[in-house]
Design an enzyme around this catalytic site. Structure first.
Site, PDB file in Angstrom:
ATOM      1  N   GLU A 177       0.831  -1.223   0.000  1.00 10.64           N
ATOM      2  CA  GLU A 177       0.000   0.000   0.000  1.00 10.64           C
ATOM      3  C   GLU A 177       0.857   1.261   0.000  1.00 10.64           C
ATOM      4  OE1 GLU A 177      -2.841  -0.471   3.227  1.00 10.64           O
ATOM      5  OE2 GLU A 177      -4.202  -1.504   1.873  1.00 10.64           O
ATOM      6  N   GLU A 375      -5.833  -8.270  -0.835  1.00  9.84           N
ATOM      7  CA  GLU A 375      -6.526  -7.988   0.429  1.00  9.84           C
ATOM      8  C   GLU A 375      -7.956  -7.573   0.119  1.00  9.84           C
ATOM      9  OE1 GLU A 375      -4.811  -5.269   3.316  1.00  9.84           O
ATOM     10  OE2 GLU A 375      -2.783  -5.871   2.743  1.00  9.84           O
TER      11      GLU A 375
END
Ligand code: BGP
Length: 477
Positions: A177, A375
Site C-alpha cells: 500500500e 486484500e
C-alpha cells in the site's frame, strides 16, 4: 466468454508478519516501526512512541504468536483448501538495524521453514517485502525514506530474500500500500510506509513526494535485480485501492474526483510505466517543490517496471469540490465525504462490492496488466456463543458480495486476475487501530484488545463457507 474461473486461480488468504508473528525481539530480530505503535481504538489513533515505553501496550510484540504456532495455522489454511498464502518478511528479522552488513541467519531460517511448511501442502507463498515493518533504527538514524541511503538498505534486503528463496517463492510485491502516504496530513501512513516522523512546521506534502520517490526507485531497482536473479519471478507493486467517486455530476465534482484519483494512484503509473505523469511534474513546479530526482533515477524507474498489480480493496470513497479551490487540490484528511448510497462497517469503512468490479476494470483500462486482489475483507466484532460457535454471517455476506462482483469482472468484463487472498484469514492485530477485536478471520484467536486470552484457535462459520468456495472454484458462494 469464460464461464468459470481458471483452474489455477489462486484462492488463499493474506496477513503481514508484524500483525501476527509476535516474537518481536526473538532470534535476533530488531525493533520495527510496528513495535513502537501502541493499541488504539475506533476513534483513538495509535500512539507512535519514541522507542519503547515500559508501561504501554504494544499489541504487535506478541500478536497471535504465529512465529511459534505457524505449523498449526498453516494446517488450518490447508484444510480450507488454500492454494496460496500471502505474508511478508519482517525486514528487521533479516536486517535488525536495517544497515547491518550481514543478514541475520536465524531470521532467514524462520522463513525457509515457513515457506517449506506451505509448500508441503501445495500452498504457494505470495510475499511482500515491506509491509509496514521497516527497522526502527532506520527511522532513528536515517529518517527512514527521507534519506536516499535507505534505497540501498531496502535493495540489499530485497536481494538477500530473492536469492535465498528463489526456489520457494515466485510471486513478490515490493511495498505494501505504497500510496497510503498520499494522506500526508495524518501521522500513521507516512510512518508505516516510509518511516517518516514529521517535525513541526515542515511541508509534509513535499516530504511525502520525496520519500515516495526514493521508495519507487528502491522498488524499481529491486524489480530489476529480482528478474536478473530469476527471470520468471513475478514481481508486483501493491496499491491500496479505494475508488473515489464524485459526489454529483457537477463538473467541479468530476474534476475533483479525477484529481483525487490521480493523486492517490500516480504511484501505480510510476510502477507500471516507469515515469511520472505530466500533471504531477507541473504540480510540483507550481508548488515550488524541488525534489531530488536525478536522470539516473528516471532510468532506473524505466528499467524496473512491475509484472502485475497487487491491490487491496475494502471500500470506496466519495468527494465533493470545495468553494475557492480552483486547483482541485486533494487533501485526503479533509476532502472526502460520506457516501449516502452505501452502508459502512463499525469502523466507518464504506461497504461497496460493486466498487471492486469498478476497481478491477479501472486498473485494467489504465495499465493492461494482470491483477491480484491481495486484500479484501470485513473487520467486525465477533461473538463467541456459549457452545463455542462463532456465527459470522455478516462476514460471509461481505465476502460473498465481493467475490460475486470479482467474478463478473473476470468472466463478463475479461479482467486478467491471478487470485484472491482475503485479508486476515486468521484474526490478527489491526494495522490501523492495533485492536484484536477488529476481526477479519475465518479462524478466531482468543485474545482481546488488552492482550488477554489463551491464543487458542477456533473455526468460525465462515471457515466452512470459504472452504466450499475454494473447493468449487468460486461456483458456490
Ligand atoms: C491494509 C493493510 C493491512 C491490514 C488491512 C486492514 O491497509 O495492508 O495491513 O491491516 O488494511 O486494516 P486494519 O487492520 O486497519 O483494519
Amino acid at each position: 466468454m469464460k464461464k468459470r474461473l481458471a483452474k489455477d486461480f489462486l484462492w488463499g488468504g493474506a496477513v503481514a508478519a508484524h500483525q501476527l508473528e509476535g516474537a518481536w525481539n526473538v532470534d535476533g530480530k530488531g525493533m520495527s516501526v510496528a513495535d513502537v505503535m501502541t493499541v488504539g481504538g475506533v476513534n483513538q489513533p495509535r500512539e507512535i512512541t519514541k522507542g519503547i515505553v515500559a508501561e504501554k501496550n504494544y499489541p504487535n510484540h506478541e500478536a497471535i504468536d504465529f512465529y511459534h504456532q505457524y505449523k498449526t495455522d498453516i494446517a488450518l489454511f490447508a484444510e480450507m483448501g488454500f492454494k496460496c498464502f500471502r505474508t511478508s518478511i519482517a525486514w528487521s528479522r533479516i536486517f535488525p538495524n536495517g544497515d547491518d552488513e550481514a543478514p541475520n541467519e536465524a531470521g532467514l531460517k524462520f522463513y525457509d521453514d515457513l515457506f517449506d511448511e506451505c509448500l508441503k501442502y501445495g500452498i504457494e507463498p505470495i510475499i511482500t517485502l515491506s509491509h509496514f515493518e521497516m527497522p526502527y533504527a532506520l527511522v532513528e538514524n536515517y529518517g527512514g525514506f527521507r534519506n536516499r541511503q535507505t534505497i540501498d538498505f531496502f535493495v540489499r534486503f530485497a536481494e538477500v530474500c530473492f536469492k535465498r528463496y528463489r526456489d520457494k517463492v515466485k510471486y513478490w510485491m515490493t511495498f505494501n500500500e505504497i500510496n497510503n502516504q498520499a494522506n500526508f496530513n495524518e501521522d500513521f501512513a507516512p510512518f508505516t510506509n516510509s518511516g517518516i516522523v514529521y517535525k513541526a512546521g515542515e511541508n509534509r506534502e513535499a516530504i511525502m513526494y520525496q520519500a515516495a520517490h526514493y521508495e519507487l526507485v528502491a522498488s524499481a531497482r529491486a524489480v530489476k535485480i529480482g528478474h536478473q536473479i530469476k527471470p520468471d519471478f513475478e514481481i508486483g507493486c501493491m496499491i491500496a485501492m479505494c475508488p473515489i467517486y464524485p459526489a454529483t455530476c457537477h463538473p467541479k465534482d468530476i474534476l475533483m474526483a479525477q484529481r483525487a484519483m490521480a493523486s492517490r494512484y500516480y504511484f501505480a503509473d510510476v510502477h507500471v510505466h516507469g515515469s511520472y505523469p505530466k500533471w504531477l511534474i507541473n504540480y510540483w513546479e507550481r508548488k515550488g517543490y524541488r525534489l531530488d530526482i536525478t536522470s539516473a533515477d528516471l532510468e532506473e524507474l524505466k528499467a524496473g517496471t512491475v509484472d502485475y498489480i497487487g491491490f487491496s480493496y475494502y471500500m470506496s470513497f466519495a468527494i465533493a469540490h470545495q468553494a475557492g479551490q480552483p486547483d482541485f487540490e486533494y487533501d485526503e484528511s479533509k476532502s472526502l465525504i460520506r457516501n449516502e448510497f452505501v452502508e459502512a462497517s463499525d469502523w466507518g469503512w464504506q461497504i461497496d462490492p460493486e466498487g471492486l468490479r469498478y476497481a478491477l476494470n479501472w486498473f485494467t483500462d489504465m495499465y493492461h496488466l494482470p491483477l491480484f486482489i491481495v486484500e479484501n475483507g470485513f473487520g467486525a466484532y465477533d461473538q463467541v456463543e456459549l457452545d463455542g460457535s462463532i456465527n459470522d454471517d455478516y462476514r460471509i455476506d461481505y465476502l460473498k458480495a465481493h467475490i460475486a462482483e470479482m467474478k463478473k469482472a473476470v468472466l463478463e468484463d475479461g479482467v486478467d486476475l491471478i487470485g484472491y487472498t482475503p485479508w486476515g484469514c486468521i484474526d490478527l492485530v489491526s494495522a490501523g487501530t492495533g485492536e484484536m477485536d477488529k476481526r477479519y478471520g475465518f479462524i478466531y484467536v482468543d485474545k482481546n484488545n488488552d492482550g488477554e486470552g489463551t491464543l487458542a484457535r477456533r473455526k468460525k462459520k465462515s471457515f466452512a463457507w470459504y472452504q466450499r468456495v475454494i473447493a468449487t472454484n468460486g461456483d458456490s458462494l
